[in-house]
Design a protein around this motif. Structure first.
Motif, PDB file in Angstrom:
ATOM      1  N   ALA B 365     122.619 -27.486  -7.709  1.00  0.00           N
ATOM      2  CA  ALA B 365     122.725 -26.241  -8.476  1.00  0.00           C
ATOM      3  C   ALA B 365     121.403 -25.481  -8.469  1.00  0.00           C
ATOM      4  CB  ALA B 365     123.151 -26.544  -9.909  1.00  0.00           C
ATOM      5  N   ALA B 366     120.307 -26.188  -8.709  1.00  0.00           N
ATOM      6  CA  ALA B 366     119.006 -25.525  -8.762  1.00  0.00           C
ATOM      7  C   ALA B 366     118.558 -25.103  -7.366  1.00  0.00           C
ATOM      8  CB  ALA B 366     117.968 -26.453  -9.393  1.00  0.00           C
ATOM      9  N   ARG B 367     118.848 -25.937  -6.384  1.00  0.00           N
ATOM     10  CA  ARG B 367     118.434 -25.655  -5.009  1.00  0.00           C
ATOM     11  C   ARG B 367     119.111 -24.399  -4.474  1.00  0.00           C
ATOM     12  NH1 ARG B 367     121.857 -29.071  -1.361  1.00  0.00           N
ATOM     13  NH2 ARG B 367     120.959 -30.805  -2.500  1.00  0.00           N
ATOM     14  N   GLU B 368     120.385 -24.253  -4.803  1.00  0.00           N
ATOM     15  CA  GLU B 368     121.131 -23.102  -4.285  1.00  0.00           C
ATOM     16  C   GLU B 368     120.639 -21.787  -4.876  1.00  0.00           C
ATOM     17  OE1 GLU B 368     125.105 -24.243  -5.255  1.00  0.00           O
ATOM     18  OE2 GLU B 368     125.056 -25.888  -3.792  1.00  0.00           O
ATOM     19  N   GLN B 369     119.991 -21.865  -6.051  1.00  0.00           N
ATOM     20  CA  GLN B 369     119.584 -20.617  -6.712  1.00  0.00           C
ATOM     21  C   GLN B 369     118.188 -20.161  -6.352  1.00  0.00           C
ATOM     22  OE1 GLN B 369     120.255 -21.395 -10.855  1.00  0.00           O
ATOM     23  NE2 GLN B 369     122.388 -20.762 -10.717  1.00  0.00           N
ATOM     24  N   VAL B 370     117.428 -21.017  -5.675  1.00  0.00           N
ATOM     25  CA  VAL B 370     116.027 -20.647  -5.466  1.00  0.00           C
ATOM     26  C   VAL B 370     115.816 -19.987  -4.102  1.00  0.00           C
ATOM     27  CG1 VAL B 370     115.274 -22.865  -4.480  1.00  0.00           C
ATOM     28  CG2 VAL B 370     113.661 -21.460  -5.747  1.00  0.00           C
ATOM     29  N   ARG B 371     114.982 -18.937  -4.104  1.00  0.00           N
ATOM     30  CA  ARG B 371     114.570 -18.313  -2.854  1.00  0.00           C
ATOM     31  C   ARG B 371     113.102 -18.650  -2.608  1.00  0.00           C
ATOM     32  NH1 ARG B 371     114.890 -12.689  -4.073  1.00  0.00           N
ATOM     33  NH2 ARG B 371     115.294 -13.269  -6.226  1.00  0.00           N
ATOM     34  N   LEU B 372     112.763 -18.946  -1.371  1.00  0.00           N
ATOM     35  CA  LEU B 372     111.374 -19.247  -1.018  1.00  0.00           C
ATOM     36  C   LEU B 372     110.788 -18.008  -0.359  1.00  0.00           C
ATOM     37  CD1 LEU B 372     111.895 -22.852   0.475  1.00  0.00           C
ATOM     38  CD2 LEU B 372     111.545 -22.169  -1.904  1.00  0.00           C
ATOM     39  N   ARG B 373     109.616 -17.570  -0.823  1.00  0.00           N
ATOM     40  CA  ARG B 373     109.065 -16.297  -0.368  1.00  0.00           C
ATOM     41  C   ARG B 373     107.554 -16.376  -0.180  1.00  0.00           C
ATOM     42  NH1 ARG B 373     113.540 -15.265   0.405  1.00  0.00           N
ATOM     43  NH2 ARG B 373     114.872 -13.620  -0.379  1.00  0.00           N
ATOM     44  N   THR B 374     107.023 -15.446   0.615  1.00  0.00           N
ATOM     45  CA  THR B 374     105.571 -15.261   0.676  1.00  0.00           C
ATOM     46  C   THR B 374     105.229 -14.036  -0.191  1.00  0.00           C
ATOM     47  OG1 THR B 374     105.857 -13.948   2.674  1.00  0.00           O
ATOM     48  CG2 THR B 374     105.370 -16.295   2.965  1.00  0.00           C
ATOM     49  N   PRO B 375     103.967 -13.907  -0.587  1.00  0.00           N
ATOM     50  CA  PRO B 375     103.602 -12.792  -1.483  1.00  0.00           C
ATOM     51  C   PRO B 375     103.837 -11.440  -0.822  1.00  0.00           C
ATOM     52  CG  PRO B 375     101.843 -14.424  -1.397  1.00  0.00           C
ATOM     53  CD  PRO B 375     102.808 -14.770  -0.304  1.00  0.00           C
ATOM     54  N   GLN B 376     104.524 -10.573  -1.502  1.00  0.00           N
ATOM     55  CA  GLN B 376     104.770  -9.241  -0.957  1.00  0.00           C
ATOM     56  C   GLN B 376     103.492  -8.400  -1.025  1.00  0.00           C
ATOM     57  OE1 GLN B 376     108.630  -7.767  -2.188  1.00  0.00           O
ATOM     58  NE2 GLN B 376     107.760  -5.704  -2.364  1.00  0.00           N
ATOM     59  N   LEU B 377     102.649  -8.705  -1.986  1.00  0.00           N
ATOM     60  CA  LEU B 377     101.404  -7.958  -2.152  1.00  0.00           C
ATOM     61  C   LEU B 377     100.266  -8.577  -1.352  1.00  0.00           C
ATOM     62  CD1 LEU B 377     101.685  -7.495  -6.013  1.00  0.00           C
ATOM     63  CD2 LEU B 377     102.352  -5.853  -4.250  1.00  0.00           C
ATOM     64  N   GLY B 378     100.544  -9.671  -0.670  1.00  0.00           N
ATOM     65  CA  GLY B 378      99.524 -10.335   0.128  1.00  0.00           C
ATOM     66  C   GLY B 378      98.344 -10.749  -0.733  1.00  0.00           C
ATOM     67  N   GLU B 379      97.150 -10.606  -0.180  1.00  0.00           N
ATOM     68  CA  GLU B 379      95.951 -11.019  -0.908  1.00  0.00           C
ATOM     69  C   GLU B 379      95.585 -10.048  -2.011  1.00  0.00           C
ATOM     70  OE1 GLU B 379      92.923 -11.892   1.951  1.00  0.00           O
ATOM     71  OE2 GLU B 379      93.754 -13.913   2.129  1.00  0.00           O
ATOM     72  N   ASP B 380      96.254  -8.886  -2.037  1.00  0.00           N
ATOM     73  CA  ASP B 380      95.995  -7.943  -3.125  1.00  0.00           C
ATOM     74  C   ASP B 380      96.586  -8.414  -4.449  1.00  0.00           C
ATOM     75  OD1 ASP B 380      94.644  -6.320  -1.416  1.00  0.00           O
ATOM     76  OD2 ASP B 380      96.240  -4.819  -1.213  1.00  0.00           O
ATOM     77  N   ALA B 381      97.460  -9.420  -4.393  1.00  0.00           N
ATOM     78  CA  ALA B 381      98.118  -9.880  -5.622  1.00  0.00           C
ATOM     79  C   ALA B 381      97.090 -10.244  -6.694  1.00  0.00           C
ATOM     80  CB  ALA B 381      99.045 -11.063  -5.336  1.00  0.00           C
ATOM     81  N   ALA B 382      96.009 -10.923  -6.292  1.00  0.00           N
ATOM     82  CA  ALA B 382      95.011 -11.351  -7.284  1.00  0.00           C
ATOM     83  C   ALA B 382      94.350 -10.137  -7.942  1.00  0.00           C
ATOM     84  CB  ALA B 382      93.956 -12.236  -6.624  1.00  0.00           C
ATOM     85  N   LEU B 383      94.028  -9.103  -7.142  1.00  0.00           N
ATOM     86  CA  LEU B 383      93.376  -7.911  -7.710  1.00  0.00           C
ATOM     87  C   LEU B 383      94.342  -7.116  -8.586  1.00  0.00           C
ATOM     88  CD1 LEU B 383      91.364  -6.784  -4.555  1.00  0.00           C
ATOM     89  CD2 LEU B 383      90.375  -7.600  -6.718  1.00  0.00           C
TER      90      LEU B 383
END
Lengths: 403, 403
Positions: B365-383
């Motif tokens: 149930a939990a596995r089917e609901q999760v999406r695996l992704r990379t950051p859309q904002l890239g390294e700017d996410a921290a800033l």
């Protein structure tokens, strides 16, 4: 992103806040309510009048103050008259209780659950409990709804029940069936909400038990499996689809024993009831202890009497218990971890092993902040927590729930 | 237990809700705001007028509607004039940016961080970045505060910084020092708040990235160590003392490699940058890749070019990455898991291994609901996330924050 509330919503919020306060704290003076809720005296007076008219609270003189001057009136929840029915569907037994506003258990029934019986087959027994208890409900009482604690995985609060493989339940609308079976008797169509036993026990201990005042707590529950009710920042962790808290399937031993879920080395395979029985097989196979709970408790008992194989089993489970708790402490930085179900007895018997693992594995800052506790409400936590599910609507919108 | 808000609090909430909406969604028509915030047209008009007068939003005609009739006015955040300074203090580099309301990076600076330099020694460099950028800030701009993303463990948002052993920082009041160093230049005593890099990246991806609209998300971050920014039910998991999210110290391999924290077999020892370098030592020892990040990325790069030892290293780290993610999926039931820092490249190179572990270890149930992704904002996410710390007060109480 929601904007601020309307005047009507504010009144509802204030009514709910006042009722919730006396539900959690019991009889409270108007003066204290004024301070605690941040409202002025006349608002508190008006809210109290509304709640009194709805039959939800009563007002009177305090019992004894010892102080001079006119004492502040005391507001009390009508625990005798405002109530929910709470149910606990466990692997080996069925329980039901009538729980008054304020969390007091007013009446209760219990029976063994016949092995292999399905969820829909528990409905007649649970309904029979309620019909029996209902005969002694005082006239003028207000039924606010029902709540069920079940072991296993759940989705939603009134939706289908996904329960772990051992119990054999999948997608059964237990709450709907119970509500339907009792609609005539209770003259009510209020819903019967369903919660995972660990989740509702966490709610109960958070509201009025070992986790009172703690906004970050983990309640570990063990019956056949192991899971957790987790409260993060004062709110229950449910996850995206309601499946959060499945800590029993955190793998702690790569390539370890096969688990019922299909994976290997899950925490549940190391600290579940069955894990304790194998190394202490002599104790567990005694005829009087055929069920998992009884057998697990018999092992702890034998260990306390000096049985060497039972002591080894308790030590081993204690080590793995501490192992998993250390992981959870690193992830959640909780203020309190509560050992519920039969983990209570394991923890009491092996507290030093648990603590030792925590000391060697958890980060110092998180480790220093966590307290390890047993449930203050004992086995009543599941029933009191199930009743909290039923009280939730009343405490959000008191007048709507009693109309 | 708080009671409902006063009229003044409601106005504040509404102003904050409107400003937050355009901060997250960008230019929005009055009609849409009316619908989304559940307020009537005249209230939206009054709130917009207040925010316009404070210089926080502007109103104008939409760019092109193509529809007939008088178009609804569009409310835009003043991204050009209302801004925060964001800082990112990493193991091997220092970054600073000017971030406009709405999350746009308006200007930025970056430098290598000299090895072994302490937190207090980064203040002059960060302050120099700001002084440089500040020269091109338009007249009439509004500075709302600063935010810093740092790798490591934190307590509180303006308090002492506890950072993991590798970086050598303990209890340094970095935020206070930065605010003091810039008070004259910025003519402001607004605080500089501090957040863990994983936490603030999670905030940024939640607000406007790969986790937009997801109330349950896990952002995994790797530099020297591994930790997570976790959002539960729409709110950041901090834990009791601010130490939550230390998933890198979840033990996945009992008795495994010694970790910097003193425990053994922590997830960090299996998926950290150093774990990748040992099996691919030939690649990592190339002169151009002396720092951990560069070396870890060089291993992924060598694997993509067919280097057998690098491929083995990536496979192995991918397996352990999936292992820990499966545990977190069982515990949190998240909607999305985002692989940040250098885990991004590991995940992209070993996605099949990660997914395979997830399939064998996580509950269906939990596995089917999760999406695996990379950051859309890239390294700017921290800033961008660090800037969110600074914007938080503005978005809670817009008029107070600009007075």
């Amino acid at each position: 992103m929601r904007a601020g509330p309307s005047q009507e919503e504010i009144r509802r919020q204030n009514l709910g806040a006042l009722l919730r306060y006396v539900h959690i704290h019991g009889a409270t003076s108007r003066a204290e309510l004024t301070t605690e809720l941040g409202l002025n005296r006349s608002t508190i007076g008006a809210l109290t009048a509304d709640l009194t008219a709805a039959g939800l609270v009563s007002e009177g003189a305090p019992r004894e103050t010892g102080r001079a001057g006119r004492p502040s009136l005391v507001v009390r929840p009508r625990s005798d008259l405002v109530y929910a029915y709470a149910y606990s569907v466990e692997v080996d037994r069925l329980r039901a209780a009538r729980v008054g506003l304020g969390g007091a258990i007013l009446d209760r029934r219990e029976a063994l659950r016949p092995p292999g019986i399905l969820a829909e087959e528990t409905v007649p027994q649970l309904a029979a409990f309620v019909k029996e208890m209902h005969q002694s409900v005082p006239a003028g009482s207000v039924y606010v709804g029902g709540g069920v604690a079940v072991c296993g995985i759940l989705r939603g609060e009134d939706g289908p029940v996904h329960v772990r493989p051992q119990t054999g339940w999948v997608d059964e609308p237990l709450g709907t069936a119970l509500a339907a079976a009792l609609a005539t008797e209770l003259e009510s169509d209020r819903p019967v909400l369903i919660g995972n036993a660990a989740d509702v026990s966490a709610l109960a201990e958070h509201a009025r038990g070992a986790g009172a005042g703690c906004d970050n707590l983990i309640y570990l529950h063990r019956d056949v499996g192991v899971d957790a009710g987790i409260i993060v920042g004062g709110r229950r962790l449910t996850g995206h689809g309601g499946y959060g808290g499945e800590v029993g399937h955190m793998v702690v031993r790569p390539g370890g024993r096969l688990c019922g879920c299909g994976s290997r080395g899950c925490w549940e395979t190391e600290i579940g009831e069955h894990a304790m029985l194998a190394p202490a097989a002599g104790v567990a196979r005694q005829p009087a202890t055929t069920d998992g709970r009884g057998a697990a408790l018999a092992v702890v008992d034998a260990a306390s009497r000096g049985d060497a194989s039972a002591q080894a089993a308790v030590r081993q489970v204690g080590d793995w218990l501490g192992f998993g708790v250390a992981n959870l402490v690193n992830i959640f930085n909780p203020e309190v971890v509560i050992f519920g179900g039969t983990l209570r007895d394991v923890y009491l018997a092996a507290a030093a092993r648990v603590r030792s693992r925590l000391n060697s594995m958890a980060l110092p800052a998180a480790r220093e902040q966590v307290r390890l506790r047993t449930p203050q409400l004992g086995e009543d936590a599941a029933l009191i927590g199930a009743a909290e599910l039923a009280f939730a609507h009343l405490l959000t919108d008191p007048l709507d729930a009693t109309n």
